[in-house]
Design an enzyme around this catalytic site. Structure first.
Site, short mmCIF file in Angstrom:
data_model
loop_
_atom_site.label_atom_id
_atom_site.label_comp_id
_atom_site.label_asym_id
_atom_site.label_seq_id
_atom_site.Cartn_x
_atom_site.Cartn_y
_atom_site.Cartn_z
N ASP A 1 -2.44 -0.19 6.18
CA ASP A 1 -2.68 0.58 7.41
C ASP A 1 -4.12 1.01 7.61
O ASP A 1 -4.49 1.43 8.71
CB ASP A 1 -1.80 1.84 7.42
CG ASP A 1 -2.26 2.89 6.42
OD1 ASP A 1 -2.46 2.53 5.24
OD2 ASP A 1 -2.45 4.05 6.81
N THR B 1 -2.97 0.09 -4.26
CA THR B 1 -3.33 1.36 -3.64
C THR B 1 -4.75 1.79 -4.01
O THR B 1 -5.29 1.36 -5.04
CB THR B 1 -2.32 2.45 -4.07
OG1 THR B 1 -2.70 3.71 -3.51
CG2 THR B 1 -2.27 2.59 -5.59
N ASP C 1 0.87 -1.17 0.00
CA ASP C 1 0.00 0.00 0.00
C ASP C 1 0.91 1.23 0.00
O ASP C 1 2.08 1.15 0.40
CB ASP C 1 -0.88 -0.04 1.26
CG ASP C 1 -1.62 1.26 1.50
OD1 ASP C 1 -2.29 1.74 0.58
OD2 ASP C 1 -1.51 1.80 2.62
#
Length: 272
Positions: free
Chosen positions: A217, A43, A9
């Site tokens: 995250d 992403t 990511d």
């Protein structure tokens, strides 16, 4: 060491808070590639806002953008890309819902074509559109193609109410909230997530699940972290992701990716 597929990511994970890749993490990732491991970017960002990092790492692999709504290979247009946009009628219903609630702004993207409801320097900076062609004006009139994603910028106090309203469209869309400091809701077609893209890429490279390492995250990383045999939450990740992950590493400011890969794949020990 057998070949692993490493999914990264960007925001809050590979990138520091200054939106750069630290030298420590970059060197470790490059060393991992040198040793035969496969590195991919997964992403929520569009292609235009992630391709510079792809080139910085010297990647030659497929990429997952828009949280799985676009899975493609930036350097090989013969690769079997998948683009899964929202239907235009659904998009207009969502836009209408947002306008009824009274949000700050709405941005729609058709791959790298950008449509912004109202001109706004802050929004253009947040969504990194300043150097790209952008159509500004009423989305209900200007948006005529199925959008890859819709980004909504509401007042902070309206976020939960907006998400509750969006749940009425749950069979057609998935919506995620960006991490601080951006209070942005991102909408893609239902069923699209990073795990969809990672699964396609893993099958392409014939890498089994237990040799997939994924770092994330935020809540748009849930499916990817759950899918990967080695799901790694950053030290700065939301608690729900830490609870789901197999491992928790250091924060994005503390070279969390570099530290984990060093230890798990013995990267720098092999380089010596």
């Amino acid at each position: 060491m057998e070949q692993h597929l490493i999914a990264l990511d960007l925001d809050g994970t590979l990138l520091t808070d200054e939106k750069v890749i630290s030298e420590k993490t970059k060197n470790t990732v490059l060393q991992a590639m040198k040793q035969g491991h496969i590195v991919v970017i997964a992403t929520g960002r569009p292609h235009r806002a992630s391709i510079d990092y792809y080139h910085e790492l010297g990647l030659d692999t497929p990429m997952v953008n828009f949280n799985g709504a676009l899975i493609h290979h930036p350097k090989d247009h013969r690769w079997d890309a998948i683009h899964s946009p929202l239907g235009i009628r659904t998009a207009h219903k969502i836009i209408h819902t947002c306008q009824e609630l009274g949000v700050k702004n709405i941005l729609a993207e058709v791959k790298d074509d950008v449509y912004l409801d109202q001109y706004d320097e802050e929004i253009m900076s947040i969504f990194q559109t300043k150097n790209d062609p952008i159509t500004v004006g009423r989305l209900q009139s200007n948006l005529k193609e199925d959008p890859t994603s819709i980004l909504i910028h509401p007042e902070e106090e309206k976020i939960q109410r907006l998400r509750d309203e969006l749940d009425d469209h749950a069979s057609l869309i998935d919506h995620r909230k960006w991490g601080a400091p951006w209070h942005v809701i991102e909408i893609v077609r239902a069923g699209m997530n990073k795990a969809v893209g990672l699964d396609k890429i893993a099958r392409y490279f014939h890498v089994p699940n237990d040799r997939i390492i994924a770092f994330g995250d935020e809540d748009n990383d849930f499916e990817m972290i759950d899918y990967a045999g080695v799901g790694v939450a950053m030290g700065n990740a939301i608690n729900e992701l830490k609870d789901l992950a197999n491992h928790v590493t250091h924060t994005n400011e503390e070279d969390g990716i570099g530290e984990f890969l060093d230890d798990y794949l013995k990267i720098n020990k092999r380089a010596i």
